[in-house]
Scaffold this motif. Structure first.
Motif, PDB file in Angstrom:
ATOM      1  N   ALA A 148     112.358 101.226 -21.589  1.00 20.27           N
ATOM      2  CA  ALA A 148     113.728 101.241 -21.094  1.00 20.27           C
ATOM      3  C   ALA A 148     114.073 102.610 -20.507  1.00 20.27           C
ATOM      4  N   ALA A 149     113.601 103.663 -21.176  1.00 19.87           N
ATOM      5  CA  ALA A 149     113.843 105.020 -20.662  1.00 19.87           C
ATOM      6  C   ALA A 149     113.152 105.222 -19.320  1.00 19.87           C
ATOM      7  N   LEU A 150     111.942 104.684 -19.165  1.00 25.02           N
ATOM      8  CA  LEU A 150     111.245 104.817 -17.887  1.00 25.02           C
ATOM      9  C   LEU A 150     112.021 104.118 -16.777  1.00 25.02           C
ATOM     10  N   CYS A 154     113.515 106.163 -13.276  1.00 23.30           N
ATOM     11  CA  CYS A 154     113.228 105.908 -11.861  1.00 23.30           C
ATOM     12  C   CYS A 154     114.407 106.267 -10.958  1.00 23.30           C
ATOM     13  N   GLU A 155     115.603 106.328 -11.536  1.00 23.20           N
ATOM     14  CA  GLU A 155     116.771 106.750 -10.763  1.00 23.20           C
ATOM     15  C   GLU A 155     116.795 108.257 -10.556  1.00 23.20           C
ATOM     16  N   VAL A 156     115.991 108.965 -11.354  1.00 24.49           N
ATOM     17  CA  VAL A 156     115.985 110.436 -11.318  1.00 24.49           C
ATOM     18  C   VAL A 156     114.864 110.971 -10.440  1.00 24.49           C
ATOM     19  N   ILE A 157     113.734 110.272 -10.419  1.00 24.86           N
ATOM     20  CA  ILE A 157     112.560 110.783  -9.709  1.00 24.86           C
ATOM     21  C   ILE A 157     112.770 110.701  -8.198  1.00 24.86           C
ATOM     22  N   ARG A 158     112.570 111.813  -7.542  1.00 23.18           N
ATOM     23  CA  ARG A 158     112.689 111.889  -6.072  1.00 23.18           C
ATOM     24  C   ARG A 158     112.039 113.191  -5.624  1.00 23.18           C
ATOM     25  N   GLU A 171     112.397 112.415 -22.120  1.00 25.20           N
ATOM     26  CA  GLU A 171     112.497 112.564 -23.571  1.00 25.20           C
ATOM     27  C   GLU A 171     113.937 112.406 -24.041  1.00 25.20           C
ATOM     28  N   MET A 172     114.890 112.920 -23.258  1.00 23.30           N
ATOM     29  CA  MET A 172     116.300 112.760 -23.611  1.00 23.30           C
ATOM     30  C   MET A 172     116.709 111.285 -23.555  1.00 23.30           C
ATOM     31  N   MET A 173     116.226 110.562 -22.546  1.00 22.52           N
ATOM     32  CA  MET A 173     116.559 109.141 -22.416  1.00 22.52           C
ATOM     33  C   MET A 173     115.994 108.330 -23.566  1.00 22.52           C
ATOM     34  N   MET A 174     114.793 108.677 -24.027  1.00 27.88           N
ATOM     35  CA  MET A 174     114.222 107.977 -25.180  1.00 27.88           C
ATOM     36  C   MET A 174     115.047 108.262 -26.431  1.00 27.88           C
ATOM     37  N   VAL A 213     101.458 110.785 -12.476  1.00 27.09           N
ATOM     38  CA  VAL A 213     101.013 110.204 -13.734  1.00 27.09           C
ATOM     39  C   VAL A 213     102.025 110.589 -14.820  1.00 27.09           C
ATOM     40  N   ILE A 214     102.638 109.584 -15.424  1.00 23.25           N
ATOM     41  CA  ILE A 214     103.599 109.811 -16.503  1.00 23.25           C
ATOM     42  C   ILE A 214     103.085 109.091 -17.743  1.00 23.25           C
ATOM     43  N   ASP A 215     102.721 109.866 -18.755  1.00 20.59           N
ATOM     44  CA  ASP A 215     102.139 109.354 -20.007  1.00 20.59           C
ATOM     45  C   ASP A 215     103.068 109.791 -21.135  1.00 20.59           C
ATOM     46  N   PHE A 216     103.610 108.842 -21.894  1.00 24.08           N
ATOM     47  CA  PHE A 216     104.695 109.172 -22.825  1.00 24.08           C
ATOM     48  C   PHE A 216     104.823 108.084 -23.883  1.00 24.08           C
ATOM     49  N   GLY A 217     105.658 108.328 -24.883  1.00 26.06           N
ATOM     50  CA  GLY A 217     105.912 107.322 -25.901  1.00 26.06           C
ATOM     51  C   GLY A 217     107.088 107.723 -26.762  1.00 26.06           C
ATOM     52  N   ALA A 218     107.669 106.746 -27.421  1.00 21.46           N
ATOM     53  CA  ALA A 218     108.776 106.953 -28.350  1.00 21.46           C
ATOM     54  C   ALA A 218     108.276 106.726 -29.779  1.00 21.46           C
ATOM     55  N   THR A 219     109.144 107.029 -30.753  1.00 22.66           N
ATOM     56  CA  THR A 219     108.804 106.870 -32.167  1.00 22.66           C
ATOM     57  C   THR A 219     109.927 106.129 -32.881  1.00 22.66           C
TER      58      THR A 219
END
Length: 355
Positions: A148-150, A154-158, A171-174, A213-219
């Protein structure tokens, strides 16, 4: 804490012909006892289960480790560990040699010279490889937070936004969606940086024609998620597009082959054969994926030459990648849960993302 976990440990004790197992790795302590404090030791026999911690966690231990004998140690935990062992009349204790230092085992041998300390490797993490229903649910919740954060990201990446800014926003969105924290250090690698599999976010600004490349995860409840997407910014050069298409195909082939009875080497080979056919295998890594749970890297290790059989309930990543200097890198990663018939792909984010 499921009683079956304790019984699994006791079966290991019987199989290895020891009297007890000593555990101190934080996530192993959490998995088997339910205790989430930062300081804990477990002593498990076929009839007893003892948790040793310090006075900060007196009440927490009672609440979380129900059914366990709770002992509170002072400044020196070894004194209390010794006191717990002596009345039990045990003489052979197995311990996880990757988790217990030489200093600690030397201290224990000096304190209790009549005990034989038997080193074991990866006993606990092997037992953690098959997830129960609660674990699978918690991991999926962590994955949903991340995905959901990703979508919001997508609205931020430009073009013009830096890798570091993207990582901070993600990380803040997660966090806003309930994550206890990032599952691991977030990777955002664009342009030439994407050719580094574990690049750290930099001040490099996103440009038209980049692979990101965006590699990430939540907890969630201590359980982690892991997802990678390679985002295409604008139009790619033909070499970049070839990399992307090849990785995409490798992921599809590997996922299609996941089923109980297959082994880790065979799954890796399904993806690797795609790279070999494209004459790109030299730019890949030596493994395809890894288990995920309380730790970000768990069993099974889906890597070359690993003959471990895939079982229902195993939950792991499938993350083929190619990394070519001066051209860029691509990694696409899904999480899968092995079922009786095959596997369930847990990751829902489209594998092809273009801005």
């Amino acid at each position: 804490m499921s009683r079956s976990r304790l019984e699994n440990i006791r079966e290991v004790i019987r199989q290895r012909n020891v009297d007890a197992l000593f555990i101190q790795g934080a996530n192993n302590v959490r998995y088997f006892s339910g205790f989430t404090g930062s300081n804990g030791y477990l002593l498990i026999t076929t009839t007893t289960a003892v948790l040793i911690t310090d006075q900060r966690y007196t009440e927490q231990a009672k609440q979380e480790a129900t059914g366990w004998t709770i002992l509170i140690h002072g400044l020196d935990p070894f004194t209390t560990i010794t006191m717990a062992i002596k009345p039990l009349g045990i003489t052979r204790i197995a311990y996880e040699s990757k988790e217990t230092t030489d200093y600690q085992i030397t201290e224990l041998r000096q304190e209790i010279p009549f005990v034989e300390w038997v080193p074991c490797v990866d006993v606990c993490i092997q037992l953690r490889a098959v997830k129960d229903a609660d674990e699978a649910t918690w991991i999926q919740t962590a994955l949903q937070m991340a995905e959901a954060a990703l979508g919001d990201l997508c609205e931020v990446i430009r073009p013009g936004v830096s890798e570091r800014e993207i990582a901070v926003e993600l990380e803040m969105m997660m966090r806003k969606r309930g994550s206890e924290g990032p599952a691991f250090d977030t990777i955002v690698a664009s342009g030439p940086n994407s050719a580094h599999p574990h690049a750290k976010p930099t001040e490099r600004a996103i440009q038209h024609g980049d692979l990101i490349v965006i590699d990430f995860g939540a907890t969630y409840k201590g359980y982690r998620s892991d997802v990678t997407r390679t985002i295409i910014v604008g139009e790619l050069e033909s070499e970049q597009q070839q990399l992307f298409d090849c990785v995409h195909l490798a992921l599809e082939q590997a996922v299609a082959g996941i089923k109980p009875g297959a082994n880790c080497h065979e799954l890796d080979k399904l993806a690797r054969d795609v790279f070999i056919q494209a004459d790109l295998e030299a730019y890949s890594l030596r493994g395809l994926g890894h288990g995920v749970g309380l730790d970000i890297h768990e069993y099974p290790r889906v890597v070359m030459n690993n003959q471990t059989m895939i079982e229902p309930g195993m939950l792991f990543t499938v993350e083929p990648g190619l990394y070519v200097p001066d051209i860029g890198g691509v990694r696409i990663e899904d999480m899968v849960l092995v079922t009786e018939e095959g596997c369930q792909v847990l990751t829902r984010t489209p594998r092809v993302m273009r801005l």
